[in-house]
Motif scaffolding. Structure first.
Motif, PDB file in Angstrom:
ATOM      1  N   GLU A 132       0.821  -1.170  -0.181  1.00  0.00           N
ATOM      2  CA  GLU A 132      -0.185   0.019  -0.022  1.00  0.00           C
ATOM      3  C   GLU A 132       0.861   1.224   0.095  1.00  0.00           C
ATOM      4  O   GLU A 132       0.488   2.439  -0.585  1.00  0.00           O
ATOM      5  N   TYR A 133       2.050   1.154   0.585  1.00  0.00           N
ATOM      6  CA  TYR A 133       3.081   2.089   0.559  1.00  0.00           C
ATOM      7  C   TYR A 133       4.049   2.340  -0.581  1.00  0.00           C
ATOM      8  O   TYR A 133       4.992   3.101  -0.582  1.00  0.00           O
ATOM      9  N   LYS A 134       3.714   1.183  -1.345  1.00  0.00           N
ATOM     10  CA  LYS A 134       4.653   1.165  -2.810  1.00  0.00           C
ATOM     11  C   LYS A 134       6.103   0.635  -2.217  1.00  0.00           C
ATOM     12  O   LYS A 134       7.080   1.209  -2.741  1.00  0.00           O
ATOM     13  N   ILE A 135       6.150  -0.010  -1.229  1.00  0.00           N
ATOM     14  CA  ILE A 135       7.512  -0.534  -0.707  1.00  0.00           C
ATOM     15  C   ILE A 135       7.558  -1.904  -0.967  1.00  0.00           C
ATOM     16  O   ILE A 135       6.830  -2.948  -0.550  1.00  0.00           O
ATOM     17  N   HIS A 136       8.443  -2.164  -2.108  1.00  0.00           N
ATOM     18  CA  HIS A 136       8.490  -3.731  -2.413  1.00  0.00           C
ATOM     19  C   HIS A 136       9.763  -4.282  -1.972  1.00  0.00           C
ATOM     20  O   HIS A 136      10.040  -5.574  -2.397  1.00  0.00           O
ATOM     21  N   ASN A 137      10.773  -3.675  -1.418  1.00  0.00           N
ATOM     22  CA  ASN A 137      11.993  -4.129  -1.166  1.00  0.00           C
ATOM     23  C   ASN A 137      12.491  -3.291   0.296  1.00  0.00           C
ATOM     24  O   ASN A 137      12.521  -2.298   0.480  1.00  0.00           O
ATOM     25  N   ALA A 138      12.409  -4.343   1.084  1.00  0.00           N
ATOM     26  CA  ALA A 138      12.770  -3.799   2.594  1.00  0.00           C
ATOM     27  C   ALA A 138      13.173  -4.875   3.651  1.00  0.00           C
ATOM     28  O   ALA A 138      12.626  -6.362   3.434  1.00  0.00           O
ATOM     29  N   ASP A 139      13.982  -4.792   4.588  1.00  0.00           N
ATOM     30  CA  ASP A 139      14.085  -5.766   5.595  1.00  0.00           C
ATOM     31  C   ASP A 139      13.408  -5.378   6.930  1.00  0.00           C
ATOM     32  O   ASP A 139      13.471  -4.261   7.219  1.00  0.00           O
ATOM     33  N   ILE A 140      12.464  -6.385   7.448  1.00  0.00           N
ATOM     34  CA  ILE A 140      11.748  -6.200   8.557  1.00  0.00           C
ATOM     35  C   ILE A 140      12.266  -7.035   9.648  1.00  0.00           C
ATOM     36  O   ILE A 140      12.080  -8.179   9.366  1.00  0.00           O
ATOM     37  N   VAL A 141      12.506  -6.479  10.865  1.00  0.00           N
ATOM     38  CA  VAL A 141      12.869  -7.261  12.008  1.00  0.00           C
ATOM     39  C   VAL A 141      11.694  -6.940  12.999  1.00  0.00           C
ATOM     40  O   VAL A 141      11.342  -6.045  13.491  1.00  0.00           O
ATOM     41  N   LEU A 142      10.828  -8.108  13.595  1.00  0.00           N
ATOM     42  CA  LEU A 142       9.839  -7.807  14.678  1.00  0.00           C
ATOM     43  C   LEU A 142      10.616  -8.572  15.888  1.00  0.00           C
ATOM     44  O   LEU A 142      10.824  -9.635  16.245  1.00  0.00           O
ATOM     45  N   ARG A 143      10.973  -7.546  16.883  1.00  0.00           N
ATOM     46  CA  ARG A 143      11.498  -7.875  17.776  1.00  0.00           C
ATOM     47  C   ARG A 143      10.734  -8.327  19.073  1.00  0.00           C
ATOM     48  O   ARG A 143      11.192  -9.207  20.104  1.00  0.00           O
ATOM     49  N   VAL A 144       9.582  -7.948  19.019  1.00  0.00           N
ATOM     50  CA  VAL A 144       8.373  -8.479  20.118  1.00  0.00           C
ATOM     51  C   VAL A 144       7.229  -8.665  19.131  1.00  0.00           C
ATOM     52  O   VAL A 144       7.133  -8.753  17.834  1.00  0.00           O
ATOM     53  N   ASP A 145       6.190  -9.266  20.020  1.00  0.00           N
ATOM     54  CA  ASP A 145       4.848  -9.727  19.260  1.00  0.00           C
ATOM     55  C   ASP A 145       4.159  -8.307  19.112  1.00  0.00           C
ATOM     56  O   ASP A 145       3.879  -7.548  19.633  1.00  0.00           O
ATOM     57  N   SER A 146       4.182  -8.126  17.522  1.00  0.00           N
ATOM     58  CA  SER A 146       3.723  -6.686  16.933  1.00  0.00           C
ATOM     59  C   SER A 146       2.357  -6.798  16.468  1.00  0.00           C
ATOM     60  O   SER A 146       1.772  -7.862  15.954  1.00  0.00           O
ATOM     61  N   THR A 147       1.886  -5.583  16.090  1.00  0.00           N
ATOM     62  CA  THR A 147       0.625  -5.447  15.552  1.00  0.00           C
ATOM     63  C   THR A 147       0.507  -4.791  14.202  1.00  0.00           C
ATOM     64  O   THR A 147       1.711  -4.122  13.817  1.00  0.00           O
ATOM     65  N   SER A 148      -0.227  -4.786  13.424  1.00  0.00           N
ATOM     66  CA  SER A 148      -0.224  -3.929  12.002  1.00  0.00           C
ATOM     67  C   SER A 148      -0.260  -2.588  12.306  1.00  0.00           C
ATOM     68  O   SER A 148       0.374  -1.878  11.488  1.00  0.00           O
ATOM     69  N   GLU A 149      -1.073  -2.105  13.346  1.00  0.00           N
ATOM     70  CA  GLU A 149      -0.971  -0.641  13.644  1.00  0.00           C
ATOM     71  C   GLU A 149       0.622  -0.151  13.856  1.00  0.00           C
ATOM     72  O   GLU A 149       1.069   1.022  13.477  1.00  0.00           O
ATOM     73  N   GLU A 150       1.249  -0.916  14.808  1.00  0.00           N
ATOM     74  CA  GLU A 150       2.790  -0.804  15.174  1.00  0.00           C
ATOM     75  C   GLU A 150       3.375  -0.773  13.763  1.00  0.00           C
ATOM     76  O   GLU A 150       4.293   0.156  13.762  1.00  0.00           O
ATOM     77  N   LEU A 151       3.352  -1.700  12.969  1.00  0.00           N
ATOM     78  CA  LEU A 151       4.052  -1.767  11.718  1.00  0.00           C
ATOM     79  C   LEU A 151       3.814  -0.282  10.787  1.00  0.00           C
ATOM     80  O   LEU A 151       4.566   0.289  10.255  1.00  0.00           O
ATOM     81  N   ILE A 152       2.503   0.086  10.799  1.00  0.00           N
ATOM     82  CA  ILE A 152       2.383   1.137   9.984  1.00  0.00           C
ATOM     83  C   ILE A 152       2.616   2.450  10.802  1.00  0.00           C
ATOM     84  O   ILE A 152       3.215   3.342  10.017  1.00  0.00           O
ATOM     85  N   ASP A 153       2.852   2.374  12.045  1.00  0.00           N
ATOM     86  CA  ASP A 153       3.367   3.664  12.939  1.00  0.00           C
ATOM     87  C   ASP A 153       4.874   3.940  12.368  1.00  0.00           C
ATOM     88  O   ASP A 153       5.302   4.860  12.230  1.00  0.00           O
ATOM     89  N   MET A 154       5.444   2.646  12.299  1.00  0.00           N
ATOM     90  CA  MET A 154       6.921   2.787  11.954  1.00  0.00           C
ATOM     91  C   MET A 154       7.229   3.133  10.480  1.00  0.00           C
ATOM     92  O   MET A 154       7.947   4.057  10.047  1.00  0.00           O
ATOM     93  N   ILE A 155       6.343   2.574   9.431  1.00  0.00           N
ATOM     94  CA  ILE A 155       6.561   3.069   8.303  1.00  0.00           C
ATOM     95  C   ILE A 155       6.209   4.462   8.244  1.00  0.00           C
ATOM     96  O   ILE A 155       6.909   5.311   7.417  1.00  0.00           O
ATOM     97  N   GLU A 156       4.957   5.243   8.687  1.00  0.00           N
ATOM     98  CA  GLU A 156       4.668   6.589   8.776  1.00  0.00           C
ATOM     99  C   GLU A 156       5.777   7.487   9.200  1.00  0.00           C
ATOM    100  O   GLU A 156       6.097   8.370   8.941  1.00  0.00           O
TER     101      GLU A 156
END
Length: 366
Positions: A209-233
């Protein structure tokens, strides 16, 4: 269709959609679209605007606290009695129409208080002057949400929703999510703990949705979609908050005991100045300030005017910069007395982290 209509449409669809494993991807997509629309609302294209007339208050002192609440909950009375600053108070709604600053001194620190106009439901969507009010609240180091103890605590939830919609996260830490864009290689997801919501498909849906097709994501704790969106924003602010339940002179002792169990809460009476000691002590703890006393060579420490540093920035280097920018050029070492060192005094370098009420003497190069 305007932004507000699009937001309302997405929120309605989210409310209609049952939350289960099969709908996670769709809901994640809707949340991402909602976040993008809210960003447009907060930061309209073309820039300009600013906080608005009467809202642009210059920062002063060691910390800033914003008073947020619905109209006529007692914010102005609280400011007047805390700071001795006149803020027009009346028994009708919408009295305070601009940001009214006041200052208090506590434990040697100078704290700026901002009595913001009462917000109304829908402020995050531009109703009333909510956008300007919350824009100033974003600059605070601590937020006081002032609530009328006689009115339903749903006011608390409504205000939180307004602040959340404006990118303010109360009493939360930034998501423990590593996020790094790259030029190629697709989406690489690494999970350090078991995830209850996010998986590779959902992460890809949100990033797409953010037109991001290449990225490294590391989830260090049990995370939510809202938290991922916050990080991207990347435009969220994480601010400690204390809920002030005002007008406790109108409730029973039994009710007061129940209120005391609510997290992050201080019951007060702004009018009678009740429980201000508890409020100020909690304020101090939530601000996380560090007081450092100076000691000129051959003299006693100056305990009257501490150098106040913000939490996480209490190194010798920060201390020296607060005193004078040129000090580090002449810096040789520092002598420290207090709980941050084993010996009294102890010779330390500029990276040494200081504790509250340490005493420091800077030794310059000859």
């Amino acid at each position: 269709m305007g932004i507000l209509e699009k937001i309302a449409e997405i929120e309605a669809e989210m409310n209609r959609t049952q939350k289960n494993k099969a709908t996670m991807g769709h809901l994640g997509l809707l949340k991402a679209r909602l976040a993008k629309l809210r960003r447009e609302l907060i930061e309209p294209k073309g820039g300009g605007g600013g906080a608005g007339e009467g809202f642009d208050v210059a920062k002063t002192g060691d910390a800033r606290i914003g008073f947020v609440g619905f109209p006529s909950v007692g914010k102005s009375t609280l400011l007047s009695n805390l700071a001795g600053v006149y803020s027009e108070v009346a028994a009708y709604e919408f009295t305070t129409l601009t940001t009214v600053p006041g200052v208090i001194r506590y434990k040697g620190a100078k704290v700026q208080l901002l009595d913001l106009p009462g917000i109304i439901e829908g402020a995050k969507d531009g109703k009333g002057r909510g956008k300007q009010v919350i824009a100033v609240a974003r600059t605070a180091g601590l937020i006081f949400i002032v609530l009328d103890v006689l009115k339903p605590l749903q006011h608390k939830n409504l205000i939180e929703k307004e602040l959340e919609g404006f990118g303010i996260r109360l009493n939360k830490e930034p998501p423990q999510i590593g996020f790094k864009r790259k030029d190629k290689g697709g989406i690489n997801l690494q999970t350090l703990v078991t995830q209850s919501e996010l998986d590779l498909d959902l992460v890809k849906t949100i990033l797409n949705e953010y037109k991001i097709h290449n990225a490294d994501i590391v989830l260090r704790v049990d995370s939510t979609s809202e938290e991922l969106i916050d990080m991207i924003e990347g435009n969220r602010v994480y601010i400690p908050c204390i809920y002030l339940l005002n007008k406790i002179d109108q409730i029973s002792i039994e009710e007061l005991e129940v209120i005391y169990k609510i997290p992050h809460c201080v019951p007060i009476s702004a009018h009678h100045k009740w429980n201000f000691d508890d409020l100020l002590e909690k304020m101090w703890n939530y601000l996380g300030l560090t007081r450092i006393y100076t000691k000129p060579k051959g003299q006693l420490p100056d305990y009257t005017s501490p150098v106040v540093l913000k939490d996480g920035k209490s190194s010798i280097e920060e201390f020296a910069n607060k005193l004078h920018r040129s000090l580090l050029k002449e810096f040789k070492y520092a002598l420290v007395w207090g709980s941050s060192v084993r010996h009294q005094p102890q010779k330390v370098g500029k990276d040494h982290i200081l504790n509250d009420e340490d005493v420091v003497q800077i030794v310059k190069k000859v």
